[in-house]
Structures are given as structure tokens and as C-alpha cells.
Design an enzyme around this catalytic site. Structure first.
Site, PDB file in Angstrom:
ATOM      1  N   GLY A  29       0.742  -0.966   0.015  1.00  0.00           N
ATOM      2  CA  GLY A  29      -0.143  -0.237  -0.388  1.00  0.00           C
ATOM      3  C   GLY A  29       0.910   1.207   0.107  1.00  0.00           C
ATOM      4  N   TYR A  30       0.258   2.296  -0.415  1.00  0.00           N
ATOM      5  CA  TYR A  30       1.031   3.883  -0.312  1.00  0.00           C
ATOM      6  C   TYR A  30       0.945   4.484   1.047  1.00  0.00           C
ATOM      7  CZ  TYR A  30       1.905   2.530  -5.063  1.00  0.00           C
ATOM      8  OH  TYR A  30       2.751   2.810  -6.210  1.00  0.00           O
TER       9      TYR A  30
END
Lengths: 155, 155
Positions: A29-30
Site C-alpha cells: 500500500g501507499y
């Protein structure tokens, strides 16, 4: 410069399972997506990484990747992810002389199964197995960044 | 919970140089400043760090810090900093029983020299040396984040 062509297909059925050579759980995920850098946390099997990518400038984009403890990556994805966390199991599947990556998504992309093959040229020959269904190479909905922002379950 | 009081003063003259115990070059800047995490690269002497801080939630804020190669930190600060890079030399200066941090700024904050002392309580006694001038503890212009966005040279 070497050209890298990726072709992506939706997967039909379970026929590929007999040819699996390796499987790895991936969670990514960012954490930040700024004007000059994006920051991604990724768990791949027993290893975890933090990746800082610079903004694209011409054809080059700086990338720095560091090993971090898996528990740090898990906590960061839980506390700091700015988009959906992509969860998938990646299977390496041998078909003829090519190794395919088969991604079985979970979480908010549950139901999506996608196969990817890397080729040396756009017109390179390869054996297309029965389980490789509709080609989605150019469909932006299937890009990783898109699946994080607009997961498959919401389509 | 332990309370940590920091008092900050502008520095007059060079009288403190005789009492320096240690000096360290510091270079730091933010690479991303998102809604859920900020990312900072910092070089401190021969060491460099990447720090990911979560958004404040109540009194706690997650923080993850990793050692990275100095040359990576230099390149990231050059290519990806979203605000001015803070450059300073930090001197540890002994005054009586207290160790002061004295920051001599360079780059866009050139001309600024600031001294900081950490105390256990707001009314804790300490010896105030001649070189400790105007107190700026509560002046937000002197916060690190503010000096990165609005450097001293532009005041």
C-alpha cells in the site's frame, strides 16, 4: 535501453494450479503520494520493503528500496495507508519456456485473478494457456495504482 | 508521562565556542507530507536516516526510523525535497550541569544561530550564559518545519 513488455489476462478456472512452482503472499500500500515522491510499504513472503520513488523526469525515475521488519510494514499499512491495501497471493506458473505471474487478489479486490507474462518484444511469441482469458493489458482499471484507489469489489 | 520542556534562544557572539564538546553536521528535509504520514530524510554526521511519522492521533504518533546510506539520503534530498533542506552544524556546549544544543544554520537559513536547552519542568533552574540572547521558545517562525518552508534568509 531494454524494452519490457507486459501482457495481462484475466484468468478462467483453476487449470493453472497444477503448474505452480512457487507462491508468495504480497501485501502493499501507499503511505504517501506527494508531488516529488511516493512511498510504498510492501510485504512479500517473509520480507518487507519500504520503497521511495521519485517523480518521473523524462524516462528515468529514482527508486530507493530498503528492507524493513515485517511487523513495521504491517503496522504502517494498518495505520498510514492512504489507499486500499492490495492483498494478493502471487503464483509462479510455468507454461512452456515462460514463467507467468498469477495474482489471486484478496481483501477489497477479492474475486480478481490476473495473469501476467513478460516478453522481450510486442510481437514475441508465447504459448497462451486455456486459463488465460480476456486480455486487459491496456485497461487502466487493472493497474496496481488503480486497484488501490478503486478496488475490484466496488466495480 | 515525562514532560519535556525545550527553551530556545537566539545566540549572540562567539563566546560559546570555547565550551564546545562535540559538533555534528545535520542536513534534513521532507520528501512527502501526506494526510497520514510524513517522510523525512536526515543526515547526521556520518549516518543517515529515513523517518516515517504517522499523523498525530491523540497524544501518540507512530514513528519508524531506518538507517540508510548517506549517499541515498543526499540524492533524495537533492531530488525529492518538498521544502527547503535544513542545513546546520549542531554543537554540544556544556554550561554548568546542562548540555546545550547550539545550531549554526547554513544554506537558506544562513545567519541564524539558535541555542536550545531541555529542562524537566517549565520552572526548572538553569544557568543562562551571556551568549543566550532573546528567547524564541514560543515563536513559531523558529520551528524546524517553519524554517523549511520560510527560511530565515527570506524574512
Amino acid at each position: 535501453m531494454p524494452v519490457e513488455i507486459e501482457r495481462k489476462f484475466l484468468v478462467r478456472g483453476d487449470g493453472w494450479r497444477a503448474d505452480v512452482e512457487e507462491e508468495t503472499r504480497i501485501l502493499q500500500g501507499y503511505l504517501a503520494d506527494g508531488p516529488r515522491a511516493t512511498v510504498r510499504a510492501r510485504i512479500k513472503g517473509d520480507l518487507a520493503y519500504l520503497t521511495i520513488k521519485g517523480a518521473t523526469s523524462g524516462i528515468s525515475r529514482s527508486e530507493y528500496e530498503y528492507r524493513i521488519p515485517v511487523e513495521d510494514a504491517e503496522a504502517m499499512l494498518r495505520e498510514m495507508a492512504i489507499s486500499s491495501v492490495i492483498e494478493k497471493v502471487r503464483y509462479h506458473v510455468r507454461v512452456g519456456s515462460h514463467l507467468w505471474d498469477l495474482d489471486v487478489f484478496a481483501g477489497e479486490n477479492q474475486g480478481l485473478v490476473m495473469a501476467e507474462i513478460e516478453l522481450d518484444a510486442e510481437d514475441a511469441d508465447f504459448q497462451r494457456p486455456d486459463w488465460a482469458g480476456e486480455e486487459v493489458s491496456d485497461d487502466p482499471r487493472y493497474f496496481n495504482a488503480a486497484l488501490a484507489k478503486h478496488p475490484y469489489s466496488g466495480w
